[in-house]
Design a protein around this motif. Structure first.
Motif, PDB file in Angstrom:
ATOM      1  N   VAL A   1     -11.242  -2.765   5.945  1.00 35.89           N
ATOM      2  CA  VAL A   1     -10.242  -1.885   5.314  1.00 35.89           C
ATOM      3  C   VAL A   1      -9.247  -1.409   6.364  1.00 35.89           C
ATOM      4  CG1 VAL A   1      -9.899   0.352   4.181  1.00 35.89           C
ATOM      5  CG2 VAL A   1     -11.736  -1.134   3.435  1.00 35.89           C
TER       6      VAL A   1
ATOM      7  N   PHE B   1      -7.741  -8.485   4.065  1.00 41.45           N
ATOM      8  CA  PHE B   1      -7.908  -8.137   2.657  1.00 41.45           C
ATOM      9  C   PHE B   1      -8.478  -9.319   1.876  1.00 41.45           C
ATOM     10  CE2 PHE B   1      -6.363  -7.255  -1.707  1.00 41.45           C
ATOM     11  CZ  PHE B   1      -6.998  -6.035  -1.884  1.00 41.45           C
TER      12      PHE B   1
ATOM     13  N   VAL C   1      -6.735  -1.649  -5.669  1.00 38.76           N
ATOM     14  CA  VAL C   1      -7.383  -1.441  -4.368  1.00 38.76           C
ATOM     15  C   VAL C   1      -6.352  -1.558  -3.253  1.00 38.76           C
ATOM     16  CG1 VAL C   1      -9.042  -2.426  -2.712  1.00 38.76           C
ATOM     17  CG2 VAL C   1      -9.692  -2.155  -5.108  1.00 38.76           C
ATOM     18  N   TYR C   2      -5.530  -2.597  -3.328  1.00 37.54           N
ATOM     19  CA  TYR C   2      -4.545  -2.828  -2.268  1.00 37.54           C
ATOM     20  C   TYR C   2      -3.489  -1.719  -2.244  1.00 37.54           C
ATOM     21  CZ  TYR C   2      -1.516  -5.396   0.920  1.00 37.54           C
ATOM     22  OH  TYR C   2      -0.762  -5.756   2.004  1.00 37.54           O
TER      23      TYR C   2
ATOM     24  N   PRO D   1       0.831  -1.218   0.000  1.00 38.69           N
ATOM     25  CA  PRO D   1       0.000   0.000   0.000  1.00 38.69           C
ATOM     26  C   PRO D   1       0.858   1.257   0.000  1.00 38.69           C
ATOM     27  CG  PRO D   1      -0.728  -1.548   1.690  1.00 38.69           C
ATOM     28  CD  PRO D   1       0.583  -2.044   1.189  1.00 38.69           C
TER      29      PRO D   1
ATOM     30  N   TYR E   1      -8.547   5.417   0.537  1.00 39.64           N
ATOM     31  CA  TYR E   1      -9.982   5.220   0.789  1.00 39.64           C
ATOM     32  C   TYR E   1     -10.477   6.194   1.861  1.00 39.64           C
ATOM     33  CZ  TYR E   1     -14.232   3.229   2.656  1.00 39.64           C
ATOM     34  OH  TYR E   1     -15.508   3.087   3.122  1.00 39.64           O
TER      35      TYR E   1
ATOM     36  N   ILE F   1      -5.109   1.554  -0.866  1.00 42.11           N
ATOM     37  CA  ILE F   1      -6.024   1.363   0.271  1.00 42.11           C
ATOM     38  C   ILE F   1      -6.005   2.551   1.236  1.00 42.11           C
ATOM     39  CG2 ILE F   1      -4.479   0.093   1.860  1.00 42.11           C
ATOM     40  CD1 ILE F   1      -7.952  -1.161   1.060  1.00 42.11           C
ATOM     41  N   ASN F   2      -4.866   3.243   1.324  1.00 45.59           N
ATOM     42  CA  ASN F   2      -4.771   4.413   2.220  1.00 45.59           C
ATOM     43  C   ASN F   2      -5.484   5.637   1.661  1.00 45.59           C
ATOM     44  OD1 ASN F   2      -3.332   3.473   4.524  1.00 45.59           O
ATOM     45  ND2 ASN F   2      -1.521   3.294   3.210  1.00 45.59           N
TER      46      ASN F   2
ATOM     47  N   PHE G   1     -17.421   1.687   1.005  1.00 50.34           N
ATOM     48  CA  PHE G   1     -16.315   0.968   0.372  1.00 50.34           C
ATOM     49  C   PHE G   1     -16.759   0.406  -0.975  1.00 50.34           C
ATOM     50  CE2 PHE G   1     -13.923  -2.920  -0.509  1.00 50.34           C
ATOM     51  CZ  PHE G   1     -12.648  -2.393  -0.575  1.00 50.34           C
TER      52      PHE G   1
ATOM     53  N   CYS H   1      -7.094  -4.404   7.376  1.00 54.04           N
ATOM     54  CA  CYS H   1      -6.224  -5.026   6.370  1.00 54.04           C
ATOM     55  C   CYS H   1      -4.907  -4.278   6.183  1.00 54.04           C
ATOM     56  CB  CYS H   1      -6.944  -5.233   5.048  1.00 54.04           C
ATOM     57  SG  CYS H   1      -7.067  -3.796   4.042  1.00 54.04           S
ATOM     58  N   LYS H   2      -4.837  -3.054   6.730  1.00 53.31           N
ATOM     59  CA  LYS H   2      -3.558  -2.324   6.673  1.00 53.31           C
ATOM     60  C   LYS H   2      -2.521  -3.009   7.571  1.00 53.31           C
ATOM     61  CE  LYS H   2      -5.974   1.913   5.640  1.00 53.31           C
ATOM     62  NZ  LYS H   2      -6.552   3.133   6.184  1.00 53.31           N
TER      63      LYS H   2
END
Lengths: 183, 191
Positions: B14, B24, B61-62, A22, B68, B65-66, B74, B17-18
Protein backbone atom coordinates in the motif's frame (compact mmCIF):
# COMPACT_ATOMS: atom_id res chain seq x y z
CA UNK A 1 8.17 -12.34 -14.57
CA UNK A 2 5.00 -13.77 -13.12
CA UNK A 3 1.85 -13.75 -15.22
CA UNK A 4 -1.08 -11.58 -14.12
CA UNK A 5 -4.63 -12.75 -14.62
CA UNK A 6 -7.09 -11.29 -17.11
CA UNK A 7 -9.29 -9.99 -14.30
CA UNK A 8 -6.36 -8.05 -12.86
CA UNK A 9 -5.53 -6.69 -16.32
CA UNK A 10 -9.15 -5.58 -16.81
CA UNK A 11 -9.22 -3.87 -13.42
CA UNK A 12 -5.96 -2.03 -14.05
CA UNK A 13 -7.03 -0.90 -17.51
CA UNK A 14 -10.41 0.28 -16.09
CA UNK A 15 -8.49 2.39 -13.56
CA UNK A 16 -6.42 3.88 -16.38
CA UNK A 17 -9.35 4.40 -18.76
CA UNK A 18 -11.41 6.17 -16.12
CA UNK A 19 -8.37 8.27 -15.12
CA UNK A 20 -8.79 7.26 -11.48
CA UNK A 21 -6.23 8.90 -9.20
CA UNK A 22 -5.84 8.55 -5.43
CA UNK A 23 -7.53 11.31 -3.45
CA UNK A 24 -5.20 13.57 -1.50
CA UNK A 25 -4.37 12.60 2.09
CA UNK A 26 -5.57 16.07 3.15
CA UNK A 27 -9.03 15.33 1.82
CA UNK A 28 -9.35 12.52 4.38
CA UNK A 29 -7.71 14.53 7.17
CA UNK A 30 -10.22 17.35 6.59
CA UNK A 31 -13.17 14.97 6.38
CA UNK A 32 -12.14 13.25 9.59
CA UNK A 33 -11.69 16.61 11.34
CA UNK A 34 -15.16 17.77 10.26
CA UNK A 35 -16.64 14.61 11.79
CA UNK A 36 -15.04 15.56 15.12
CA UNK A 37 -16.49 19.11 15.20
CA UNK A 38 -19.97 18.20 16.55
CA UNK A 39 -18.28 16.02 19.20
CA UNK A 40 -16.17 18.94 20.41
CA UNK A 41 -19.16 21.32 20.30
CA UNK A 42 -21.21 18.81 22.33
CA UNK A 43 -18.54 18.57 25.00
CA UNK A 44 -18.23 22.37 25.23
CA UNK A 45 -22.01 22.74 25.35
CA UNK A 46 -22.06 20.13 28.11
CA UNK A 47 -19.31 22.02 29.94
CA UNK A 48 -21.37 25.21 29.75
CA UNK A 49 -24.37 23.34 31.14
CA UNK A 50 -22.29 21.93 34.01
CA UNK A 51 -20.91 25.41 34.76
CA UNK A 52 -24.50 26.69 34.88
CA UNK A 53 -25.57 23.91 37.25
CA UNK A 54 -22.56 24.53 39.52
CA UNK A 55 -23.38 28.22 39.49
CA UNK A 56 -26.96 27.43 40.50
CA UNK A 57 -25.76 25.23 43.38
CA UNK A 58 -23.24 27.78 44.61
CA UNK A 59 -25.64 30.73 44.33
CA UNK A 60 -28.90 29.09 45.26
CA UNK A 61 -30.21 32.23 46.97
CA UNK A 62 -29.73 34.30 43.80
CA UNK A 63 -31.51 31.75 41.64
CA UNK A 64 -34.35 31.67 44.14
CA UNK A 65 -34.38 35.45 44.09
CA UNK A 66 -34.72 35.51 40.34
CA UNK A 67 -37.63 33.13 40.51
CA UNK A 68 -39.24 35.06 43.33
CA UNK A 69 -38.78 38.35 41.47
CA UNK A 70 -41.15 37.18 38.74
CA UNK A 71 -43.92 36.67 41.26
CA UNK A 72 -43.67 32.88 40.99
CA UNK A 73 -44.35 32.59 37.24
CA UNK A 74 -43.96 28.84 36.55
CA UNK A 75 -42.50 29.49 33.07
CA UNK A 76 -39.67 31.37 34.65
CA UNK A 77 -39.05 28.44 36.98
CA UNK A 78 -38.47 26.27 33.91
CA UNK A 79 -36.33 28.90 32.18
CA UNK A 80 -34.16 29.22 35.28
CA UNK A 81 -33.24 25.57 35.13
CA UNK A 82 -30.75 24.53 32.44
CA UNK A 83 -33.36 22.34 30.75
CA UNK A 84 -32.78 23.83 27.33
CA UNK A 85 -29.06 23.27 27.67
CA UNK A 86 -29.66 19.69 28.71
CA UNK A 87 -32.03 19.10 25.79
CA UNK A 88 -29.65 20.61 23.24
CA UNK A 89 -26.80 18.64 24.81
CA UNK A 90 -28.82 15.46 24.25
CA UNK A 91 -29.50 16.38 20.63
CA UNK A 92 -25.87 17.26 19.95
CA UNK A 93 -24.74 14.04 21.65
CA UNK A 94 -26.91 12.00 19.32
CA UNK A 95 -25.60 13.73 16.19
CA UNK A 96 -21.98 13.64 17.32
CA UNK A 97 -22.12 9.94 18.22
CA UNK A 98 -23.46 9.11 14.77
CA UNK A 99 -20.64 11.13 13.19
CA UNK A 100 -17.94 9.88 15.57
CA UNK A 101 -18.83 6.35 14.50
CA UNK A 102 -17.67 7.32 11.01
CA UNK A 103 -14.21 8.42 12.14
CA UNK A 104 -11.20 6.11 11.81
CA UNK A 105 -11.60 4.26 15.12
CA UNK A 106 -14.89 5.65 16.40
CA UNK A 107 -16.85 2.51 15.58
CA UNK A 108 -14.73 0.46 17.99
CA UNK A 109 -16.45 2.19 20.95
CA UNK A 110 -20.00 1.58 22.09
CA UNK A 111 -22.54 4.40 22.32
CA UNK A 112 -22.34 4.21 26.12
CA UNK A 113 -18.54 4.59 26.04
CA UNK A 114 -18.69 7.60 23.70
CA UNK A 115 -21.44 9.20 25.78
CA UNK A 116 -19.54 8.58 29.04
CA UNK A 117 -16.36 10.15 27.65
CA UNK A 118 -18.34 13.17 26.44
CA UNK A 119 -20.21 13.62 29.76
CA UNK A 120 -17.05 13.11 31.88
CA UNK A 121 -15.13 15.65 29.77
CA UNK A 122 -18.05 18.09 30.04
CA UNK A 123 -18.10 17.77 33.84
CA UNK A 124 -14.35 18.35 34.18
CA UNK A 125 -14.26 21.26 31.70
CA UNK A 126 -17.49 22.69 33.20
CA UNK A 127 -16.07 22.76 36.73
CA UNK A 128 -12.85 24.31 35.43
CA UNK A 129 -14.87 26.82 33.45
CA UNK A 130 -16.85 27.76 36.56
CA UNK A 131 -13.68 27.99 38.70
CA UNK A 132 -11.87 30.20 36.17
CA UNK A 133 -14.80 32.55 35.52
CA UNK A 134 -16.09 32.62 39.09
CA UNK A 135 -14.97 36.20 39.67
CA UNK A 136 -16.52 37.51 36.50
CA UNK A 137 -19.72 35.61 37.32
CA UNK A 138 -19.92 37.33 40.67
CA UNK A 139 -19.42 40.65 38.94
CA UNK A 140 -22.28 39.85 36.60
CA UNK A 141 -24.46 39.02 39.57
CA UNK A 142 -23.46 42.22 41.30
CA UNK A 143 -24.31 44.21 38.20
CA UNK A 144 -27.63 42.44 38.07
CA UNK A 145 -28.39 43.38 41.64
CA UNK A 146 -27.12 46.95 41.26
CA UNK A 147 -30.42 47.83 39.62
CA UNK A 148 -32.82 45.35 41.22
CA UNK A 149 -36.53 45.32 40.65
CA UNK A 150 -38.82 46.04 43.56
CA UNK A 151 -39.54 42.30 43.96
CA UNK A 152 -35.83 41.48 43.96
CA UNK A 153 -35.10 44.22 46.43
CA UNK A 154 -37.76 42.99 48.82
CA UNK A 155 -36.72 39.36 48.49
CA UNK A 156 -33.02 40.10 48.83
CA UNK A 157 -33.63 42.19 51.91
CA UNK A 158 -35.84 39.50 53.38
CA UNK A 159 -33.18 36.80 53.03
CA UNK A 160 -30.28 39.04 53.95
CA UNK A 161 -31.64 41.13 56.86
CA UNK A 162 -28.13 41.89 58.09
CA UNK A 163 -27.18 43.41 54.79
CA UNK A 164 -30.37 45.43 54.86
CA UNK A 165 -29.27 46.96 58.14
CA UNK A 166 -25.87 47.82 56.73
CA UNK A 167 -27.36 49.33 53.59
CA UNK A 168 -30.00 51.31 55.48
CA UNK A 169 -29.64 54.99 54.84
CA UNK A 170 -27.37 56.57 57.38
CA UNK A 171 -28.28 60.03 58.57
CA UNK A 172 -26.35 62.74 56.75
CA UNK A 173 -24.36 64.02 59.70
CA UNK A 174 -23.09 67.14 57.95
CA UNK A 175 -26.54 68.52 57.10
CA UNK A 176 -27.91 67.82 60.54
CA UNK A 177 -27.38 70.33 63.28
CA UNK A 178 -24.92 69.22 65.84
CA UNK A 179 -26.74 68.35 69.00
CA UNK A 180 -25.19 69.62 72.08
CA UNK A 181 -23.69 66.95 74.17
CA UNK A 182 -25.24 66.79 77.52
CA UNK A 183 -22.58 66.72 80.07
CA UNK B 1 5.37 -8.65 -12.14
CA UNK B 2 8.79 -8.94 -10.45
CA UNK B 3 8.88 -11.89 -8.01
CA UNK B 4 10.43 -9.71 -5.29
CA UNK B 5 7.17 -7.74 -5.04
CA UNK B 6 5.15 -10.79 -4.11
CA UNK B 7 7.16 -11.19 -0.90
CA UNK B 8 6.04 -7.78 0.38
CA UNK B 9 3.23 -7.55 2.92
CA UNK B 10 -0.07 -5.89 2.01
CA UNK B 11 0.77 -2.89 4.15
CA UNK B 12 4.17 -2.44 2.48
CA UNK B 13 2.53 -2.70 -0.94
CA UNK B 14 0.00 0.00 0.00
CA UNK B 15 2.80 2.39 0.92
CA UNK B 16 4.69 1.61 -2.28
CA UNK B 17 1.71 1.69 -4.62
CA UNK B 18 1.28 5.42 -3.96
CA UNK B 19 4.51 5.87 -5.93
CA UNK B 20 4.31 2.99 -8.39
CA UNK B 21 1.12 1.40 -9.77
CA UNK B 22 2.93 -1.92 -10.29
CA UNK B 23 2.65 -2.51 -6.55
CA UNK B 24 -1.09 -2.00 -6.81
CA UNK B 25 -1.20 -4.72 -9.46
CA UNK B 26 0.29 -7.13 -6.89
CA UNK B 27 -2.44 -6.22 -4.41
CA UNK B 28 -5.13 -6.71 -7.04
CA UNK B 29 -3.69 -10.07 -8.05
CA UNK B 30 -3.53 -11.12 -4.40
CA UNK B 31 -7.10 -10.15 -3.51
CA UNK B 32 -9.03 -11.03 -6.69
CA UNK B 33 -9.40 -14.76 -5.77
CA UNK B 34 -10.30 -14.02 -2.13
CA UNK B 35 -12.88 -11.38 -3.00
CA UNK B 36 -14.30 -13.49 -5.82
CA UNK B 37 -14.97 -16.24 -3.27
CA UNK B 38 -16.47 -13.78 -0.84
CA UNK B 39 -18.79 -12.25 -3.48
CA UNK B 40 -19.81 -15.73 -4.70
CA UNK B 41 -20.68 -16.85 -1.18
CA UNK B 42 -22.48 -13.64 -0.36
CA UNK B 43 -24.66 -13.46 -3.47
CA UNK B 44 -26.10 -15.19 -6.46
CA UNK B 45 -24.18 -12.81 -8.73
CA UNK B 46 -23.28 -13.96 -12.23
CA UNK B 47 -19.69 -13.99 -13.49
CA UNK B 48 -20.27 -10.64 -15.22
CA UNK B 49 -21.70 -9.15 -12.05
CA UNK B 50 -18.69 -10.41 -10.11
CA UNK B 51 -16.31 -8.85 -12.66
CA UNK B 52 -18.16 -5.51 -12.35
CA UNK B 53 -18.20 -5.69 -8.59
CA UNK B 54 -14.47 -6.45 -8.45
CA UNK B 55 -13.75 -3.54 -10.76
CA UNK B 56 -15.78 -1.15 -8.62
CA UNK B 57 -14.13 -2.43 -5.44
CA UNK B 58 -10.58 -1.95 -6.74
CA UNK B 59 -11.39 1.47 -8.23
CA UNK B 60 -12.62 2.53 -4.77
CA UNK B 61 -9.55 1.03 -3.13
CA UNK B 62 -7.24 2.91 -5.47
CA UNK B 63 -9.13 6.20 -5.17
CA UNK B 64 -9.19 6.01 -1.36
CA UNK B 65 -5.78 4.44 -0.81
CA UNK B 66 -4.67 7.47 1.25
CA UNK B 67 -7.53 6.84 3.66
CA UNK B 68 -6.14 3.44 4.64
CA UNK B 69 -5.24 3.48 8.31
CA UNK B 70 -2.22 1.26 9.02
CA UNK B 71 -3.58 0.46 12.51
CA UNK B 72 -5.90 -2.09 10.90
CA UNK B 73 -5.19 -4.95 8.55
CA UNK B 74 -5.36 -4.15 4.85
CA UNK B 75 -7.50 -7.25 4.36
CA UNK B 76 -10.08 -5.87 6.83
CA UNK B 77 -10.13 -2.56 4.99
CA UNK B 78 -10.57 -4.10 1.54
CA UNK B 79 -13.25 -6.49 2.86
CA UNK B 80 -15.06 -3.47 4.33
CA UNK B 81 -15.08 -1.82 0.91
CA UNK B 82 -16.24 -5.08 -0.67
CA UNK B 83 -18.97 -5.47 1.97
CA UNK B 84 -20.27 -1.93 1.32
CA UNK B 85 -20.11 -2.47 -2.42
CA UNK B 86 -22.18 -5.64 -2.00
CA UNK B 87 -24.79 -3.75 0.02
CA UNK B 88 -25.00 -1.15 -2.77
CA UNK B 89 -25.29 -3.90 -5.36
CA UNK B 90 -28.18 -5.56 -3.49
CA UNK B 91 -29.85 -2.18 -3.19
CA UNK B 92 -29.48 -1.54 -6.91
CA UNK B 93 -30.75 -5.01 -7.75
CA UNK B 94 -33.56 -4.72 -5.16
CA UNK B 95 -32.86 -8.22 -3.92
CA UNK B 96 -32.68 -9.77 -0.47
CA UNK B 97 -29.25 -11.02 0.59
CA UNK B 98 -28.94 -14.68 -0.31
CA UNK B 99 -25.86 -16.62 0.62
CA UNK B 100 -24.67 -19.10 -1.95
CA UNK B 101 -23.28 -21.85 0.23
CA UNK B 102 -23.89 -24.87 -1.99
CA UNK B 103 -20.14 -25.41 -2.41
CA UNK B 104 -19.83 -25.51 1.37
CA UNK B 105 -22.65 -28.05 1.86
CA UNK B 106 -20.22 -30.83 2.67
CA UNK B 107 -18.80 -29.23 5.79
CA UNK B 108 -21.37 -26.56 6.60
CA UNK B 109 -22.48 -28.29 9.79
CA UNK B 110 -18.99 -28.72 11.17
CA UNK B 111 -18.25 -25.08 10.35
CA UNK B 112 -21.35 -23.73 12.09
CA UNK B 113 -21.59 -26.15 15.01
CA UNK B 114 -18.74 -27.49 17.08
CA UNK B 115 -20.62 -30.19 18.98
CA UNK B 116 -20.98 -33.78 17.70
CA UNK B 117 -24.69 -33.72 18.40
CA UNK B 118 -25.34 -31.30 15.54
CA UNK B 119 -22.92 -33.08 13.21
CA UNK B 120 -24.86 -36.35 13.59
CA UNK B 121 -28.21 -34.51 13.45
CA UNK B 122 -27.49 -33.03 10.03
CA UNK B 123 -25.53 -35.81 8.43
CA UNK B 124 -27.19 -36.39 5.05
CA UNK B 125 -27.27 -34.06 2.03
CA UNK B 126 -30.93 -33.16 2.47
CA UNK B 127 -30.42 -32.11 6.07
CA UNK B 128 -27.36 -30.09 5.09
CA UNK B 129 -29.41 -28.28 2.47
CA UNK B 130 -31.91 -27.55 5.22
CA UNK B 131 -29.14 -25.86 7.20
CA UNK B 132 -28.22 -23.73 4.15
CA UNK B 133 -31.87 -22.72 3.75
CA UNK B 134 -32.09 -21.91 7.45
CA UNK B 135 -28.96 -19.69 7.18
CA UNK B 136 -30.64 -17.79 4.35
CA UNK B 137 -33.70 -17.19 6.51
CA UNK B 138 -31.61 -15.40 9.13
CA UNK B 139 -31.73 -11.62 9.58
CA UNK B 140 -29.38 -9.76 7.20
CA UNK B 141 -26.96 -8.72 9.93
CA UNK B 142 -26.65 -12.30 11.16
CA UNK B 143 -25.97 -13.70 7.68
CA UNK B 144 -23.05 -11.31 7.23
CA UNK B 145 -21.53 -12.12 10.53
CA UNK B 146 -21.81 -15.91 10.15
CA UNK B 147 -20.33 -15.72 6.65
CA UNK B 148 -17.34 -13.72 7.82
CA UNK B 149 -16.75 -15.80 10.94
CA UNK B 150 -17.29 -19.36 9.73
CA UNK B 151 -16.67 -19.23 5.99
CA UNK B 152 -14.15 -16.40 5.56
CA UNK B 153 -12.63 -17.42 8.91
CA UNK B 154 -12.12 -13.87 10.16
CA UNK B 155 -11.36 -13.09 13.80
CA UNK B 156 -13.78 -11.05 15.95
CA UNK B 157 -11.45 -8.07 15.69
CA UNK B 158 -11.33 -8.30 11.89
CA UNK B 159 -15.12 -8.66 11.64
CA UNK B 160 -15.50 -5.58 13.85
CA UNK B 161 -13.24 -3.65 11.45
CA UNK B 162 -15.07 -4.93 8.37
CA UNK B 163 -18.58 -4.23 9.63
CA UNK B 164 -17.49 -1.12 11.61
CA UNK B 165 -19.11 -2.26 14.84
CA UNK B 166 -17.58 -2.62 18.34
CA UNK B 167 -15.89 -6.04 18.90
CA UNK B 168 -18.36 -6.80 21.71
CA UNK B 169 -21.23 -6.44 19.27
CA UNK B 170 -19.64 -9.08 17.01
CA UNK B 171 -19.65 -11.65 19.84
CA UNK B 172 -23.25 -10.82 20.74
CA UNK B 173 -24.42 -11.05 17.12
CA UNK B 174 -22.71 -14.41 16.54
CA UNK B 175 -24.39 -15.76 19.64
CA UNK B 176 -27.79 -14.43 18.57
CA UNK B 177 -27.30 -15.67 15.01
CA UNK B 178 -26.68 -19.19 16.29
CA UNK B 179 -29.75 -19.02 18.52
CA UNK B 180 -31.90 -17.78 15.65
CA UNK B 181 -30.52 -20.52 13.40
CA UNK B 182 -31.35 -23.14 16.02
CA UNK B 183 -34.86 -21.71 16.31
CA UNK B 184 -35.43 -21.84 12.55
CA UNK B 185 -34.14 -25.43 12.37
CA UNK B 186 -36.34 -26.50 15.28
CA UNK B 187 -39.34 -24.80 13.66
CA UNK B 188 -38.76 -26.80 10.49
CA UNK B 189 -38.86 -30.03 12.44
CA UNK B 190 -35.27 -31.17 12.27
CA UNK B 191 -35.18 -31.87 15.93
Amino acid sequence: MEQISDTTKNILSAIQDKHVTPRSRWYFVLRNSILWVPGVVTTLLGAYTVAGVVYGIMHVEIVQGRVQSTGGNPLFYIATMPLLWVASFGLFSLVSIILLRKTHNGYRHTTLQLLSISVASSIVIGILFYAVTQDSDDNTVNTYYRYPTQHQKEYYERIFPAERMIRQEQPDRQSQPVAPIAL
Amino acid sequence: MPPSLTTLTDEQLVIECKKDQQHFAVLVERYVPKLTHYIRRRSLATSDDIEDLLQNIFIKVYRNINEYDTSLLFSSWIYRIAHNEMIDWYRREKRRTTLSLDDEAQDIVSKLFTDDDHVTRFSNAEQKQMVIDAVNKLDEKYKDILLLRFFEEKSYEEIADILTVPPGTVAVRINRAKKQLEKILTKHGTN
